[in-house]
Scaffold this motif. Structure first.
Motif, PDB file in Angstrom:
ATOM      1  N   ILE A 172       0.847  -1.195   0.000  1.00 39.55           N
ATOM      2  CA  ILE A 172       0.000   0.000   0.000  1.00 39.55           C
ATOM      3  C   ILE A 172       0.882   1.244   0.000  1.00 39.55           C
ATOM      4  CG2 ILE A 172      -1.869   1.198   1.192  1.00 39.55           C
ATOM      5  CD1 ILE A 172      -2.599  -1.579   0.133  1.00 39.55           C
ATOM      6  N   ASN A 173       0.547   2.179  -0.878  1.00 37.85           N
ATOM      7  CA  ASN A 173       1.256   3.455  -0.853  1.00 37.85           C
ATOM      8  C   ASN A 173       0.546   4.411   0.102  1.00 37.85           C
ATOM      9  OD1 ASN A 173      -0.993   4.377  -2.218  1.00 37.85           O
ATOM     10  ND2 ASN A 173       0.038   4.637  -4.182  1.00 37.85           N
ATOM     11  N   ALA A 174       1.067   5.633   0.190  1.00 33.55           N
ATOM     12  CA  ALA A 174       0.515   6.592   1.142  1.00 33.55           C
ATOM     13  C   ALA A 174      -0.894   7.021   0.770  1.00 33.55           C
ATOM     14  CB  ALA A 174       1.421   7.816   1.240  1.00 33.55           C
ATOM     15  N   ASP A 175      -1.302   6.859  -0.451  1.00 29.58           N
ATOM     16  CA  ASP A 175      -2.651   7.210  -0.885  1.00 29.58           C
ATOM     17  C   ASP A 175      -3.629   6.067  -0.688  1.00 29.58           C
ATOM     18  OD1 ASP A 175      -1.664   9.668  -1.641  1.00 29.58           O
ATOM     19  OD2 ASP A 175      -1.234   9.009  -3.697  1.00 29.58           O
ATOM     20  N   GLY A 176      -3.165   4.947  -0.118  1.00 24.54           N
ATOM     21  CA  GLY A 176      -4.046   3.813   0.112  1.00 24.54           C
ATOM     22  C   GLY A 176      -4.246   2.944  -1.100  1.00 24.54           C
ATOM     23  N   GLN A 177      -3.476   3.125  -2.143  1.00 24.17           N
ATOM     24  CA  GLN A 177      -3.606   2.325  -3.358  1.00 24.17           C
ATOM     25  C   GLN A 177      -2.670   1.120  -3.305  1.00 24.17           C
ATOM     26  OE1 GLN A 177      -2.692   5.129  -6.430  1.00 24.17           O
ATOM     27  NE2 GLN A 177      -4.719   6.099  -6.397  1.00 24.17           N
ATOM     28  N   ALA A 178      -3.092   0.005  -3.887  1.00 24.88           N
ATOM     29  CA  ALA A 178      -2.280  -1.207  -3.946  1.00 24.88           C
ATOM     30  C   ALA A 178      -1.291  -1.084  -5.098  1.00 24.88           C
ATOM     31  CB  ALA A 178      -3.156  -2.430  -4.124  1.00 24.88           C
ATOM     32  N   VAL A 179      -0.046  -1.384  -4.813  1.00 24.93           N
ATOM     33  CA  VAL A 179       1.021  -1.310  -5.813  1.00 24.93           C
ATOM     34  C   VAL A 179       1.760  -2.647  -5.830  1.00 24.93           C
ATOM     35  CG1 VAL A 179       3.125  -0.128  -6.546  1.00 24.93           C
ATOM     36  CG2 VAL A 179       1.277   1.163  -5.451  1.00 24.93           C
ATOM     37  N   SER A 180       1.911  -3.225  -7.007  1.00 22.49           N
ATOM     38  CA  SER A 180       2.592  -4.519  -7.120  1.00 22.49           C
ATOM     39  C   SER A 180       4.109  -4.337  -6.999  1.00 22.49           C
ATOM     40  CB  SER A 180       2.262  -5.178  -8.460  1.00 22.49           C
ATOM     41  OG  SER A 180       3.031  -6.350  -8.645  1.00 22.49           O
ATOM     42  N   LEU A 181       4.723  -5.222  -6.245  1.00 21.80           N
ATOM     43  CA  LEU A 181       6.183  -5.180  -6.114  1.00 21.80           C
ATOM     44  C   LEU A 181       6.876  -5.499  -7.435  1.00 21.80           C
ATOM     45  CD1 LEU A 181       6.886  -6.911  -2.678  1.00 21.80           C
ATOM     46  CD2 LEU A 181       7.211  -4.507  -3.253  1.00 21.80           C
ATOM     47  N   ARG A 182       6.210  -6.242  -8.298  1.00 17.91           N
ATOM     48  CA  ARG A 182       6.822  -6.664  -9.551  1.00 17.91           C
ATOM     49  C   ARG A 182       6.495  -5.713 -10.713  1.00 17.91           C
ATOM     50  NH1 ARG A 182       8.273 -12.222  -9.385  1.00 17.91           N
ATOM     51  NH2 ARG A 182       8.082 -12.313 -11.659  1.00 17.91           N
ATOM     52  N   HIS A 183       5.971  -4.544 -10.371  1.00 21.80           N
ATOM     53  CA  HIS A 183       5.562  -3.602 -11.414  1.00 21.80           C
ATOM     54  C   HIS A 183       6.762  -2.976 -12.104  1.00 21.80           C
ATOM     55  CE1 HIS A 183       4.177   0.304 -13.059  1.00 21.80           C
ATOM     56  NE2 HIS A 183       3.069  -0.383 -13.361  1.00 21.80           N
ATOM     57  N   ASP A 184       7.771  -2.611 -11.333  1.00 26.97           N
ATOM     58  CA  ASP A 184       8.964  -1.953 -11.880  1.00 26.97           C
ATOM     59  C   ASP A 184      10.190  -2.817 -11.612  1.00 26.97           C
ATOM     60  OD1 ASP A 184       7.645   0.470 -12.756  1.00 26.97           O
ATOM     61  OD2 ASP A 184       7.459   0.977 -10.627  1.00 26.97           O
ATOM     62  N   LEU A 185      10.685  -3.449 -12.638  1.00 24.30           N
ATOM     63  CA  LEU A 185      11.873  -4.303 -12.530  1.00 24.30           C
ATOM     64  C   LEU A 185      12.917  -3.821 -13.532  1.00 24.30           C
ATOM     65  CD1 LEU A 185      10.192  -7.843 -12.339  1.00 24.30           C
ATOM     66  CD2 LEU A 185      11.063  -6.477 -10.441  1.00 24.30           C
ATOM     67  N   PRO A 186      14.198  -3.894 -13.186  1.00 24.12           N
ATOM     68  CA  PRO A 186      14.790  -4.369 -11.921  1.00 24.12           C
ATOM     69  C   PRO A 186      14.560  -3.383 -10.793  1.00 24.12           C
ATOM     70  CG  PRO A 186      16.480  -3.496 -13.366  1.00 24.12           C
ATOM     71  CD  PRO A 186      15.223  -3.476 -14.166  1.00 24.12           C
ATOM     72  N   VAL A 187      14.716  -3.853  -9.564  1.00 25.25           N
ATOM     73  CA  VAL A 187      14.369  -3.036  -8.410  1.00 25.25           C
ATOM     74  C   VAL A 187      15.254  -3.403  -7.220  1.00 25.25           C
ATOM     75  CG1 VAL A 187      12.596  -4.656  -7.631  1.00 25.25           C
ATOM     76  CG2 VAL A 187      12.450  -2.262  -6.955  1.00 25.25           C
ATOM     77  N   VAL A 188      15.513  -2.395  -6.378  1.00 21.01           N
ATOM     78  CA  VAL A 188      16.138  -2.598  -5.073  1.00 21.01           C
ATOM     79  C   VAL A 188      15.092  -2.288  -4.030  1.00 21.01           C
ATOM     80  CG1 VAL A 188      17.946  -1.906  -3.471  1.00 21.01           C
ATOM     81  CG2 VAL A 188      18.431  -2.014  -5.916  1.00 21.01           C
ATOM     82  N   ILE A 189      14.749  -3.262  -3.196  1.00 22.29           N
ATOM     83  CA  ILE A 189      13.719  -3.103  -2.170  1.00 22.29           C
ATOM     84  C   ILE A 189      14.431  -3.005  -0.821  1.00 22.29           C
ATOM     85  CG2 ILE A 189      11.689  -4.121  -1.088  1.00 22.29           C
ATOM     86  CD1 ILE A 189      11.146  -5.611  -3.689  1.00 22.29           C
TER      87      ILE A 189
END
Length: 256
Positions: free
Chosen positions: A132-149
């Motif tokens: 969940i982002n600050a606006d309360g929306q669901a965001v997929s972890l796999r949306h932006d690849l490659p990524v550092v989490i």
């Protein structure tokens, strides 16, 4: 050894007449009678061989000497030698295998880990989770690849996040899970994806249930951050369960 006979003179025992015995043939030459009869063994064998050669062969001997029978004997001899050769080779191979299995191999050195809580390379897929982002929306972890989490719940990790944003290439997204994130360009507002001045993207997400830590078995927050490096295929190429500095995973950023 007794003396040689002159073949012409006579001899007698107990005073007998020398003319009672006939003379030996002259073509025999001088005959020497040894004291040890074993010295005549060579002559005896020669005489026996001559006698065997002069004897007429038996019916079985004539049958065995036929060309067909000689060929069969050669084939039989070869058939006997072949299994013996095969068995000998099998024994040699077996013995060599036993020696090879018993011979000590090279000693394998264990993989060196930087810390007890750091896994240098962990090849697994990033879970298909939505945070969940600050606006309360669901965001997929796999949306932006490659990524550092970076999981920074309860961690004062503003410097770590800023250093990570500075170190990654523009095509690599940085996701900070939980907390207030401060980057080199200033404070990042709690929105979805925020483009930075240097052309990099940072996301600030929240994981209230701790599902990401649970699925990846990262343990509870302890004041340090957890870092995940995920390539463009969604594979986690590195996991640091406990880190406070980008230097622990900086060498692997080039692999994203």
């Amino acid at each position: 050894m007794a003396g040689s006979s002159d073949n012409g003179g006579g001899w007698s025992s107990n005073g007998g007449s020398p003319d009672d015995l006939p003379d030996l043939p002259e073509e025999w030459g001088v005959i020497v009678i040894p004291d040890d009869l074993s010295e005549l063994s060579d002559e005896v064998e020669a005489v026996r061989a001559e006698l065997r050669a002069t004897q007429s062969p038996s019916r079985w001997r004539r049958f065995a000497d036929r060309p067909v029978m000689r060929g069969l004997r050669k084939i039989a001899s070869g058939a006997v030698r072949a299994p013996v050769l095969i068995i000998s080779m099998a024994v040699l191979v077996t013995v060599a295998s036993l020696f090879a299995s018993a011979w000590p191999g090279p000693v394998l050195q264990p993989n060196t880990q930087r810390t007890a809580s750091t896994t240098n390379v962990r090849t697994s897929a990033l879970p298909a989770l939505e945070l969940i982002n600050a606006d309360g929306q669901a965001v997929s972890l796999r949306h932006d690849l490659p990524v550092v989490i970076l999981l920074i719940e309860g961690c004062d990790c503003a410097t770590l996040v800023a250093d990570t944003v500075d170190a990654v290439r523009p095509e690599i997204t940085v996701i900070a899970v939980g907390g207030t994130v401060v980057a080199s360009a200033g404070t990042i507002p709690p929105t979805g994806a925020t483009p930075q001045a240097q052309g990099k993207t940072v996301r600030v997400l929240h994981d209230p249930s701790g599902s990401l830590r649970t699925q990846l078995k990262l343990g509870s927050p302890d004041g340090t951050a957890a870092a995940l490096l995920v390539n463009k295929d969604g594979e986690i190429i590195r996991t640091d369960a406990r880190t406070a500095s980008i230097e622990t995973f900086r060498p692997d950023l080039a692999r994203l």
